[in-house]
Write an enzyme that holds these catalytic residues in place. Structure first.
Site, mmCIF file in Angstrom:
data_model
loop_
_atom_site.group_PDB
_atom_site.id
_atom_site.type_symbol
_atom_site.label_atom_id
_atom_site.label_comp_id
_atom_site.label_asym_id
_atom_site.label_seq_id
_atom_site.Cartn_x
_atom_site.Cartn_y
_atom_site.Cartn_z
ATOM 1 N N HIS A 125 0.846 -1.192 0.000
ATOM 2 C CA HIS A 125 0.000 0.000 0.000
ATOM 3 C C HIS A 125 0.882 1.242 0.000
ATOM 4 C CE1 HIS A 125 -3.779 -2.123 0.553
ATOM 5 N NE2 HIS A 125 -3.145 -2.908 1.400
ATOM 6 N N PHE A 380 -4.659 -35.743 -40.098
ATOM 7 C CA PHE A 380 -5.568 -36.815 -39.691
ATOM 8 C C PHE A 380 -6.971 -36.666 -40.271
ATOM 9 C CE2 PHE A 380 -2.566 -36.634 -36.008
ATOM 10 C CZ PHE A 380 -1.902 -37.811 -36.318
ATOM 11 N N VAL A 382 -10.388 -33.674 -41.290
ATOM 12 C CA VAL A 382 -10.972 -32.335 -41.361
ATOM 13 C C VAL A 382 -11.642 -31.989 -40.033
ATOM 14 C CG1 VAL A 382 -12.662 -30.900 -42.601
ATOM 15 C CG2 VAL A 382 -11.367 -32.646 -43.830
ATOM 16 N N ASP A 488 4.016 -30.872 -28.808
ATOM 17 C CA ASP A 488 3.760 -30.175 -30.072
ATOM 18 C C ASP A 488 3.184 -28.787 -29.792
ATOM 19 O OD1 ASP A 488 3.734 -29.806 -32.788
ATOM 20 O OD2 ASP A 488 1.881 -30.930 -33.138
#
Length: 627
Positions: A125, A380, A382, A488
């Site tokens: 403070h 892999f 859509v 990844d």
């Protein structure tokens, strides 16, 4: 010397001490005391006729949490121009030096002795505690969290033997950053707080009862409070549940995110209502744009109450609920910068948190899922935007036959089943009984982070880019704590939601590890430009190889989606990185931010920070942005 007369004093001086106001409203008084600093204690004594008298108080050095200057009160007499404060485990002491040299000497000596103390404050403070409240932020509890970043903290907190930053406890990181509540001024009081004239917009006439909250660096805050409910009235959770039905309600969105979305809307009177950092409180964020003002202004109003538990933005116009208040101000500015003209919705038709798509059974009914537009494609299959039960937006990853082995599919699905965190994309279930297999997850409105940076990055402030990195770091810190490695991590595998928060996605390569290390089989594909040296040399993955990738992701964010090492192909990157070459500092990244990303790229994994340590480092920078 200390109480045992066998420890040499470091510093001794006659200083002025303020009473500690043990009672909330006790008057202040000031006494001269002889202060004596040793390695173990700070003591103060009566002093008369050049002699030390009885000891009047003592603070153990190990209990001190902060030593810093204090902002002067108004009309401070000449003998009290150089105050400093000592915050310790059991209290707060204000001391006055006779000049700046003396004060600096005490600050330097005390800060040297408390270096490495447990529980040092990140925030303190900056104003005095007077008449039962802090002058800097109006909080009425002496133990209330600080409101100003303590610059000295970074130099004084504990540093471990290997030179890394320690983990800051979660409760410290959760210190509220919003302006705390002011007590209501009773109608009979003559000291009515008024709107700060310096913050007015030309042509507006702020209502005299709107309370301006002084906050360093943030002049655009006004204070309004939600009423306390009586025992027979509906509770706040019921009201919050009702607010979810309104397109202007943004939930737990941060201040910076609300400002970005309102500016993107760019319309006079664009607004939203957010949860404040204090439970049960609400904030109205409102955009206004003068004729020749390119950027516009966002004002933030906190919801207030009167003695009859009525809500108001302007005291003469009070209502029983937030929706009624908003409805009124959609037609009347009543003292605000403009009326609430255009609600800015942050809602997609998401599955409510109370709904479990699979009801605990992860296999979903294919006929309940309708495929809509294509969102993207990968190795892999859509990804489509879909509807579940014709009501809720979902993302459907369609796995075509032959593109992913059964083991790979179940590895990804089982990983997602186990991981649940606000900064990870939610997993809802699978349709695995025939091809194409569906993996069903939450739909994230703004898509891939990499694409978003390329298309919208120039409209983002550096503080917002840092916020995106912080979101990813939160998600990765959770994975780290659960002993999962992602393998990844990159901007292309994170998604940007409607409120501009970022979530980690694509868990196809994620693995659970017992010893924080995973050795993949030879021939496994990996993203070279995001990979640590131990990955492309030995196929060794760990949380620290994820940290390396996070440094690359930070670089992507602050370069607005540029390709890392864009002048080199993969084989050249392997050689360059092995020789010690690292990415340059992006133009939008400060030296401090670059130091954080650079620390992720230490050749030795054990010398890189953990995600929890990275969170702490980024948190300090976020606080500086908001102080």
């Amino acid at each position: 010397m200390d109480d045992n007369m066998n420890t040499k004093s470091i510093l001794e001086e006659l200083l002025l001490k303020r009473s500690q106001q043990k009672k909330k409203m006790s008057p202040s008084n000031y006494k001269e005391r002889l202060f004596v600093l040793t390695k173990t204690n700070l003591s103060y004594y009566e002093y008369d006729k050049m002699k030390r008298g009885s000891r009047k108080g003592m603070i153990e050095i190990k209990k001190i949490r902060c030593v810093e200057k204090v902002n002067l009160e108004e009309q401070t007499p000449v003998e009290r121009q150089y105050p400093f404060q000592i915050v310790y485990k059991d209290g707060l002491l204000y001391v006055y030096a006779s000049n700046e040299e003396s004060r600096s000497q005490w600050l330097k000596a005390l800060q040297k002795e408390i270096r490495g103390n447990p529980h040092l404050l990140i925030k303190y403070h900056s104003g005095f505690f007077v008449d039962g409240k802090f002058l800097c932020c109006q909080q009425s509890c002496k133990a209330a969290p600080g409101c100003t970043l303590w610059e000295a903290y970074t130099d004084l907190h504990v540093v471990t033997s290997d030179g890394t930053t320690p983990t800051i406890p979660e409760q410290v990181l959760k210190i509220p950053r919003a302006v705390p509540l002011l007590k209501m001024v009773e109608p009979s009081s003559s000291s009515t707080l008024t709107h700060d004239s310096d913050s007015r917009t030309a042509g507006s006439q702020p209502n005299a009862h709107l309370q301006h909250i002084p906050k360093e660096g943030s002049p655009d805050w006004w204070q309004l409070r939600k009423p306390k409910r009586g025992p027979h009235e509906s509770n706040s959770s019921e009201e919050e549940e009702n607010l979810e039905d309104y397109d202007w309600f943004a939930g737990n969105m941060s201040r910076s995110q609300s400002e970005q979305l309102l500016r993107q809307k760019g319309k006079e009177g664009a607004f939203m209502v957010r949860n404040s950092s204090q439970a049960g409180m609400y904030t109205v964020s409102l955009f206004s744009k003068a004729v020749h003002d390119k950027k516009g202004t966002v004002k933030h109003y906190h919801v207030h109450t009167n003695a009859e538990n009525k809500l108001y933005l302007a005291e003469n116009y009070c209502f029983d609920s937030i929706p009624k208040l908003i409805h009124y101000h959609q037609h009347n500015s009543a003292g605000m910068i403009t009326r609430l003209r255009h609600p800015v919705s942050t809602k997609a038709n998401k599955v409510p948190t109370s709904v479990s798509l699979g009801s605990g059974i992860w296999e979903l009914k294919r006929e309940e899922i309708t495929l809509l537009k294509e969102l993207g494609s990968g190795q892999f299959g859509v990804v489509h935007l879909g509807k579940w039960k014709e009501q809720y937006d979902v993302a459907v990853k369609m796995i075509k036959e032959g593109s992913m082995s059964e083991d790979e599919f179940f590895q990804e699905a089982q990983t997602m089943m186990k991981l649940s965190h606000p900064k990870l994309v939610k997993f809802y279930g699978v349709c695995s009984k025939k091809y194409p297999i569906y993996i069903v997850t939450e739909y994230i409105t703004n898509g891939c982070l990499l694409s978003y940076l390329k298309s919208h990055g120039k409209g983002l402030e550096p503080s917002q880019l840092l916020e995106m990195c912080y979101d990813v770091c939160e998600g990765m810190a959770f994975l780290e704590s659960q002993q999962f490695i992602h393998r990844d991590l990159a901007a292309r595998n994170c998604l940007v939601d409607s409120d501009l928060s970022v979530k980690v996605s694509d868990f196809g390569m994620t693995r659970y590890v017992l010893d924080d290390q995973y050795v993949s089989s030879v021939g496994t594909k990996f993203p070279v430009k995001w990979s640590a040296p131990e990955v492309f040399h030995y196929f060794k993955y760990s949380s620290k190889s994820d940290v390396w990738a996070f440094g690359i992701l930070m670089w992507e964010v602050f370069s607005l989606g540029k390709q890392p090492y864009d002048l080199y192909d993969n084989s050249q990157v392997v050689v360059k990185v092995s020789q010690g070459h690292r990415l340059y500092r992006p133009q939008l990244a400060s030296d401090t931010i670059y130091q954080i990303m650079y620390s992720c790229w230490h050749e030795l994994p054990e010398k890189r920070p953990t995600f929890q340590q990275l969170l702490s480092s980024i948190e300090l920078l976020r606080e500086k942005d908001k102080s």
